[in-house]
Design a protein around this motif. Structure first.
Motif, PDB file in Angstrom:
ATOM      1  N   THR A 130       7.960  -2.934  -4.018  1.00 48.96           N
ATOM      2  CA  THR A 130       8.171  -3.944  -5.450  1.00 48.96           C
ATOM      3  C   THR A 130       9.133  -4.645  -5.553  1.00 48.96           C
ATOM      4  O   THR A 130       9.752  -3.803  -6.776  1.00 48.96           O
ATOM      5  CB  THR A 130       6.958  -4.159  -5.929  1.00 48.96           C
ATOM      6  OG1 THR A 130       7.287  -3.127  -7.146  1.00 48.96           O
ATOM      7  CG2 THR A 130       5.530  -4.144  -5.374  1.00 48.96           C
ATOM      8  N   PHE A 156      -5.179  -5.893   1.148  1.00 48.10           N
ATOM      9  CA  PHE A 156      -3.832  -6.572   1.745  1.00 48.10           C
ATOM     10  C   PHE A 156      -2.759  -6.466   2.411  1.00 48.10           C
ATOM     11  O   PHE A 156      -2.391  -6.535   3.484  1.00 48.10           O
ATOM     12  CB  PHE A 156      -3.124  -7.561   0.191  1.00 48.10           C
ATOM     13  CG  PHE A 156      -2.004  -8.132   0.710  1.00 48.10           C
ATOM     14  CD1 PHE A 156      -1.883  -9.780   1.357  1.00 48.10           C
ATOM     15  CD2 PHE A 156      -0.711  -7.309   0.155  1.00 48.10           C
ATOM     16  CE1 PHE A 156      -0.264 -10.005   1.565  1.00 48.10           C
ATOM     17  CE2 PHE A 156       0.345  -8.717   0.495  1.00 48.10           C
ATOM     18  CZ  PHE A 156       0.572  -9.558   1.411  1.00 48.10           C
ATOM     19  N   LEU A 157      -2.481  -4.767   2.236  1.00 48.56           N
ATOM     20  CA  LEU A 157      -1.973  -4.657   3.559  1.00 48.56           C
ATOM     21  C   LEU A 157      -2.131  -4.125   4.004  1.00 48.56           C
ATOM     22  O   LEU A 157      -1.390  -4.234   5.462  1.00 48.56           O
ATOM     23  CB  LEU A 157      -1.088  -3.641   2.387  1.00 48.56           C
ATOM     24  CG  LEU A 157      -0.636  -3.522   0.934  1.00 48.56           C
ATOM     25  CD1 LEU A 157      -0.335  -1.945   0.698  1.00 48.56           C
ATOM     26  CD2 LEU A 157       0.610  -4.177   1.788  1.00 48.56           C
ATOM     27  N   TYR A 205      -1.913  -0.572  -8.919  1.00 48.10           N
ATOM     28  CA  TYR A 205      -1.014  -1.297  -7.705  1.00 48.10           C
ATOM     29  C   TYR A 205      -1.522  -1.272  -6.891  1.00 48.10           C
ATOM     30  O   TYR A 205      -2.236  -2.708  -5.925  1.00 48.10           O
ATOM     31  CB  TYR A 205      -0.415  -2.126  -8.459  1.00 48.10           C
ATOM     32  CG  TYR A 205       1.064  -2.678  -7.358  1.00 48.10           C
ATOM     33  CD1 TYR A 205       0.645  -4.364  -7.834  1.00 48.10           C
ATOM     34  CD2 TYR A 205       1.405  -2.509  -6.027  1.00 48.10           C
ATOM     35  CE1 TYR A 205       1.031  -5.203  -7.340  1.00 48.10           C
ATOM     36  CE2 TYR A 205       2.087  -3.630  -5.464  1.00 48.10           C
ATOM     37  CZ  TYR A 205       1.778  -5.206  -6.092  1.00 48.10           C
ATOM     38  OH  TYR A 205       2.220  -6.673  -5.117  1.00 48.10           O
ATOM     39  N   TRP A 206      -1.426  -0.323  -6.268  1.00 46.65           N
ATOM     40  CA  TRP A 206      -1.474  -0.153  -4.948  1.00 46.65           C
ATOM     41  C   TRP A 206      -2.827   0.593  -4.616  1.00 46.65           C
ATOM     42  O   TRP A 206      -3.178  -0.084  -3.018  1.00 46.65           O
ATOM     43  CB  TRP A 206      -0.342   1.341  -4.037  1.00 46.65           C
ATOM     44  CG  TRP A 206       1.272   1.246  -4.280  1.00 46.65           C
ATOM     45  CD1 TRP A 206       1.209   1.539  -5.593  1.00 46.65           C
ATOM     46  CD2 TRP A 206       1.619  -0.389  -4.094  1.00 46.65           C
ATOM     47  NE1 TRP A 206       2.455   0.887  -5.909  1.00 46.65           N
ATOM     48  CE2 TRP A 206       2.767  -0.003  -4.164  1.00 46.65           C
ATOM     49  CE3 TRP A 206       1.448  -0.517  -2.472  1.00 46.65           C
ATOM     50  CZ2 TRP A 206       4.604  -0.569  -4.379  1.00 46.65           C
ATOM     51  CZ3 TRP A 206       2.240  -1.375  -2.564  1.00 46.65           C
ATOM     52  CH2 TRP A 206       3.730  -1.510  -3.184  1.00 46.65           C
ATOM     53  N   ASP A 231       3.438 -11.107  -2.270  1.00 48.91           N
ATOM     54  CA  ASP A 231       2.354 -10.387  -3.112  1.00 48.91           C
ATOM     55  C   ASP A 231       1.117 -11.780  -3.561  1.00 48.91           C
ATOM     56  O   ASP A 231       1.068 -12.922  -3.625  1.00 48.91           O
ATOM     57  CB  ASP A 231       2.854 -10.086  -4.465  1.00 48.91           C
ATOM     58  CG  ASP A 231       1.388  -9.391  -5.740  1.00 48.91           C
ATOM     59  OD1 ASP A 231       0.411 -10.463  -5.990  1.00 48.91           O
ATOM     60  OD2 ASP A 231       1.955  -8.387  -5.500  1.00 48.91           O
ATOM     61  N   PRO A 232       0.050 -11.213  -3.162  1.00 49.39           N
ATOM     62  CA  PRO A 232      -1.030 -12.344  -2.747  1.00 49.39           C
ATOM     63  C   PRO A 232      -1.889 -13.254  -4.586  1.00 49.39           C
ATOM     64  O   PRO A 232      -2.352 -14.185  -3.803  1.00 49.39           O
ATOM     65  CB  PRO A 232      -2.552 -12.599  -2.367  1.00 49.39           C
ATOM     66  CG  PRO A 232      -2.286 -10.805  -2.303  1.00 49.39           C
ATOM     67  CD  PRO A 232      -1.055 -10.162  -2.323  1.00 49.39           C
ATOM     68  N   GLU A 233      -1.679 -11.651  -4.850  1.00 49.71           N
ATOM     69  CA  GLU A 233      -1.277 -12.383  -6.878  1.00 49.71           C
ATOM     70  C   GLU A 233      -0.733 -12.664  -8.122  1.00 49.71           C
ATOM     71  O   GLU A 233      -0.961 -13.399  -8.709  1.00 49.71           O
ATOM     72  CB  GLU A 233      -2.619 -11.284  -7.121  1.00 49.71           C
ATOM     73  CG  GLU A 233      -3.844 -11.356  -6.230  1.00 49.71           C
ATOM     74  CD  GLU A 233      -4.848 -10.070  -7.219  1.00 49.71           C
ATOM     75  OE1 GLU A 233      -5.041  -9.589  -8.001  1.00 49.71           O
ATOM     76  OE2 GLU A 233      -5.690  -9.736  -6.295  1.00 49.71           O
ATOM     77  N   GLU A 292      -5.024  -1.551  -5.224  1.00 51.64           N
ATOM     78  CA  GLU A 292      -5.929  -2.843  -5.313  1.00 51.64           C
ATOM     79  C   GLU A 292      -5.011  -3.836  -4.280  1.00 51.64           C
ATOM     80  O   GLU A 292      -5.230  -4.951  -3.966  1.00 51.64           O
ATOM     81  CB  GLU A 292      -5.413  -3.739  -6.757  1.00 51.64           C
ATOM     82  CG  GLU A 292      -6.247  -2.706  -8.270  1.00 51.64           C
ATOM     83  CD  GLU A 292      -5.217  -3.618  -9.544  1.00 51.64           C
ATOM     84  OE1 GLU A 292      -4.373  -4.504  -9.575  1.00 51.64           O
ATOM     85  OE2 GLU A 292      -6.121  -3.890 -10.255  1.00 51.64           O
ATOM     86  N   ARG A 293      -4.263  -3.387  -3.854  1.00 54.03           N
ATOM     87  CA  ARG A 293      -3.290  -4.086  -2.213  1.00 54.03           C
ATOM     88  C   ARG A 293      -3.672  -3.855  -1.537  1.00 54.03           C
ATOM     89  O   ARG A 293      -2.803  -3.870  -0.389  1.00 54.03           O
ATOM     90  CB  ARG A 293      -1.434  -4.505  -2.997  1.00 54.03           C
ATOM     91  CG  ARG A 293      -2.143  -5.155  -4.053  1.00 54.03           C
ATOM     92  CD  ARG A 293      -2.128  -6.716  -4.290  1.00 54.03           C
ATOM     93  NE  ARG A 293      -0.995  -7.663  -5.065  1.00 54.03           N
ATOM     94  CZ  ARG A 293      -1.706  -6.776  -6.362  1.00 54.03           C
ATOM     95  NH1 ARG A 293      -3.277  -6.719  -7.111  1.00 54.03           N
ATOM     96  NH2 ARG A 293      -1.542  -7.954  -7.477  1.00 54.03           N
ATOM     97  N   ARG A 294      -4.586  -2.210  -1.161  1.00 56.95           N
ATOM     98  CA  ARG A 294      -5.112  -1.871   0.533  1.00 56.95           C
ATOM     99  C   ARG A 294      -5.469  -2.557   0.994  1.00 56.95           C
ATOM    100  O   ARG A 294      -4.578  -3.079   2.314  1.00 56.95           O
ATOM    101  CB  ARG A 294      -5.715  -0.910  -0.066  1.00 56.95           C
ATOM    102  CG  ARG A 294      -6.603  -0.104   1.473  1.00 56.95           C
ATOM    103  CD  ARG A 294      -7.723   1.163   0.895  1.00 56.95           C
ATOM    104  NE  ARG A 294      -8.711   0.025   0.463  1.00 56.95           N
ATOM    105  CZ  ARG A 294      -9.481  -0.663   1.662  1.00 56.95           C
ATOM    106  NH1 ARG A 294      -8.861  -0.034   3.076  1.00 56.95           N
ATOM    107  NH2 ARG A 294     -10.476  -1.295   1.548  1.00 56.95           N
TER     108      ARG A 294
END
Length: 395
Positions: A74, A21-22, A14-15, A112-114, A17-19
């Motif tokens: 989260t 965005f963060l 998860y992290w 969360d964008p998704e 995939e969100r790098r």
């Protein structure tokens, strides 16, 4: 790559995939979350690459603008519908400015964008409250004075924590660990190569915080004493969790704190195994035994309110001499270096407690009305018989 490393990547997918965005939001993960990162050769590099948090819902990072260490958590609204609201309530004016507020401050909330049901809480990076071990009784007194004060503040605002156990109490390590520590291997330095250097609490007096409001809930006194079906939290030993289908969560908060004092300070399991008499009480903290017994009474309605706990605690501690406050905190006896440290502090007149003034609340200094005391202590068992629980017990 080893099977363990592959499992680690799944745990942290998860992290990864969100790098991006963060980073756009202003936060930088560790280098290994960059898809182009290649770990260096060697045991140290591999160990760092495979280091993983025990929960996939939490992650460490740094705020880009000032390189401040932070933690992410989260929260899925369908699982913990009240967590974000309660966390933000204590992090917003006017409650955030109250010095008795020991709820962890929320720096940011990211959507969360998704996943519309998932939000990411951004908090300061704190460390568990018992690292390193408490050096003196004075350090234990200061810690629990703050914890009681924090739970009292939550209860005054009609919020029960419902999971205030060992794992959900932390401390600000900024001064305690002058050069920092590894975000996962917290007993080691930031590079995870050597032990993390730290000073004692008496040299910096850290502030303690309550975290994890996933089970917390706010109640309205107008509805009478709250009644919640049993949810097993970190501490699974409250008597009411074994004998009732539902209970008032406020007395259970009292039990959690009393049992924490009992199991990790008065009767520490690791020390009792080495003690001459198994399960022997720690002599330096024996003065807290009467309070612990009251807080862990089998009948929840007989336990004191948190205001009464705090007042009784202050009474027990106010009579301690400087010599008593300098006695071992989480050990049965001092080692040579600790003994020298205490003798030196005595000669230098280093006070064994912080000199800050304890701020007392009006409600904590006054007796509660019968209605309000019932709200914090009584269990309306007739609600069980009438089938009017807030949730389905059969779920």
């Amino acid at each position: 790559m080893s099977a363990f490393a592959l499992h680690r990547q799944t745990h942290e997918l998860y992290w990864f995939e969100r790098r991006a965005f963060l980073e756009t939001a202003g936060y930088r993960l560790r280098p290994k979350f960059n898809p182009e990162y290649i770990p260096n050769a060697g045991w140290w590099a591999l160990r760092e690459y495979e280091a993983v948090h025990f929960k996939s819902s939490i992650m460490d990072a740094h705020r880009i603008v000032d390189n401040k260490p932070v933690m992410f958590k989260t929260v899925r609204s369908s699982v913990h519908p009240d967590e974000v609201e309660i966390a933000l309530m204590f992090s917003s004016p006017p409650l955030a400015a109250n010095p008795r507020n020991h709820c962890i401050p929320i720096l940011d909330v990211l959507q969360d964008p998704e996943d519309a049901q998932k939000q990411i809480l951004v908090m300061p990076r704190f460390i568990e409250f018992s690292v390193p071990k408490f050096d003196t009784v004075g350090e234990v007194v200061d810690c629990f004075r703050q914890i009681f004060e924090g739970i009292e503040f939550m209860h005054e605002n009609f919020v029960a924590h419902r999971d205030c156990c060992y794992f959900n109490i932390v401390q600000d390590p900024t001064l305690l660990f002058p050069v920092g520590y590894h975000p996962i291997h917290t007993w080691q330095d930031p590079e995870a190569r050597n032990r993390a250097n730290h000073i004692t609490r008496t040299e910096c007096w850290p502030r303690y915080y309550l975290i994890d409001f996933g089970l917390s809930k706010k109640y309205d006194p107008a509805d009478g004493p709250p009644l919640e079906d049993i949810i097993l939290a970190g501490d699974k030993s409250p008597p009411e969790h074994k004998t009732l289908f539902a209970c008032n969560p406020f007395p259970t908060d009292i039990y959690f704190l009393g049992n924490l004092l009992k199991e990790d300070f008065l009767y520490p399991p690791e020390d009792s195994k080495k003690a001459r008499f198994p399960h022997s009480i720690r002599p330096s903290l024996r003065f807290l035994e009467p309070l612990v017994k009251e807080m862990t009474l089998p009948d929840p309605s007989m336990r004191p309110t948190i205001g009464e706990v705090r007042r009784r605690f202050d009474e027990l501690c106010s009579g301690l001499s400087e010599w008593q406050l300098r006695r071992p905190g989480q050990r049965h006896s001092f080692g040579p270096l600790q003994l020298i440290r205490q003798l030196t502090r005595t000669l230098l007149r280093v006070h064994p407690l912080p000199r800050r003034t304890l701020v007392l609340s009006d409600s904590g200094s006054l007796e509660l009305s019968k209605t309000m005391r019932d709200f914090y202590t009584q269990t309306q068992l007739e609600k069980i018989n009438n089938g009017s629980l807030p949730n389905d017990l059969d779920a």
